[in-house]
Write an enzyme that holds these catalytic residues in place. Structure first.
Site, mmCIF file in Angstrom:
data_model
loop_
_atom_site.group_PDB
_atom_site.id
_atom_site.type_symbol
_atom_site.label_atom_id
_atom_site.label_comp_id
_atom_site.label_asym_id
_atom_site.label_seq_id
_atom_site.Cartn_x
_atom_site.Cartn_y
_atom_site.Cartn_z
ATOM 1 C CB CYS A 21 -0.876 -0.215 1.113
ATOM 2 S SG CYS A 21 -0.215 -0.124 2.952
ATOM 3 C CB THR A 22 0.043 4.701 0.044
ATOM 4 O OG1 THR A 22 -0.922 4.761 -0.691
ATOM 5 C CG2 THR A 22 0.977 6.169 -0.259
#
Length: 274
Positions: free
Chosen positions: A180-181
């Site tokens: 994810c980010t």
């Protein structure tokens, strides 16, 4: 003024999130920071910006909270204020998954640094899952990653349960790599996947942002840019500013060199033409 931007999170047991949030509001006001912090019984999450000294002081304070000494922080810079104001919120979860009885602090998958990550996802038997939402995936992702096409993180458990049933029907128990980010959604989603009976579960430590910061572009398996939740909109290798804007009507990103047609229906699809 140059702004230091700190994206941070930590899963930890905080007995009184309301009191912690009240203290943080006062401290942030005194320091002149902008951004958002979310406090819950399960920990703290947010992105804040300010002068280098203000951010250093704020991060040092957050590290004194119970269980937060190892707070995960990723730094970048911005030439203008990336947030309009400072908000400190108390919520049931620091990132909303909607699944009870998960303890990411102890149940999350195995962290891998960027070099280890490259080796794992190069294995054709590894299942690589992007845990972000469709509009984020649309502007960049890792080569070969599965896109769950979710509109919100709370949609991920339903998608994974259907996906996992397919694996069970095939008699497969593969290695599962998730990203994810900044790492927070992976902490929680890998805990979910392990709770569903999969043991060989990994995630990218520090998320895409740390990968783009540390991994030389010549060795990178990342394709495109990475969406970020501030006025920069997107960043690339070396955390260089991307060439994207955000639609003020629907909130979705679009490339500056492309036509954007929007009817603000909230579809979560990018590019979208209604």
């Amino acid at each position: 003024m140059s702004y230091t931007v700190a994206a941070l999170y930590r899963f930890a047991t905080l007995a009184d999130p309301d009191a912690i949030a009240a203290d943080l509001r006062t401290r942030c006001a005194d320091l002149g920071t902008c951004g958002t912090l979310i406090v819950a019984r399960e920990g703290i999450n947010g992105t804040v910006a300010g002068s280098a000294d203000a951010i250093a002081t704020l991060v040092a304070h957050i590290r004194t909270l119970p269980g937060c000494a190892d707070l995960d922080v990723k730094y970048s810079t911005a030439n203008s204020a990336p947030f309009a104001r400072m908000k400190v919120k108390v919520k049931p979860e620091i990132v909303t998954l909607g699944v009870g009885d998960l303890d990411p602090a102890s149940q999350a998958g195995t962290h891998l640094d960027p070099a280890e990550w490259n080796a794992l996802i190069a294995d054709p038997d590894t299942i690589l899952i992007d845990t972000r939402n469709a509009y984020e995936v649309a502007i960049g992702t890792f080569e070969g990653a599965i896109d769950p096409e979710t509109r919100a993180f709370r949609d991920f458990p339903g998608w994974f349960d259907d996906f996992a049933q397919g694996l069970r029907d095939q008699g497969r128990t593969p290695k599962i790599a998730m990203f994810c980010t900044g790492g927070i959604r992976c902490e929680k989603s890998t805990a979910l996947v392990k709770a569903r009976g999969f043991d060989d579960v990994y995630h990218l430590k520090g998320g895409i942002l740390r990968y783009l910061e540390e991994m030389p572009e010549s060795e990178s398996r990342w394709q495109g840019d990475c969406y970020v939740f501030d006025e920069r909109v997107a960043v690339g290798h070396g955390l260089a500013l991307g060439d994207y804007s955000t639609c003020r009507a629907c909130g979705l990103p679009y490339p500056n060199d492309a036509e954007h047609i929007c009817e603000a229906d909230g579809s979560g699809v990018w590019p979208h033409r209604n």
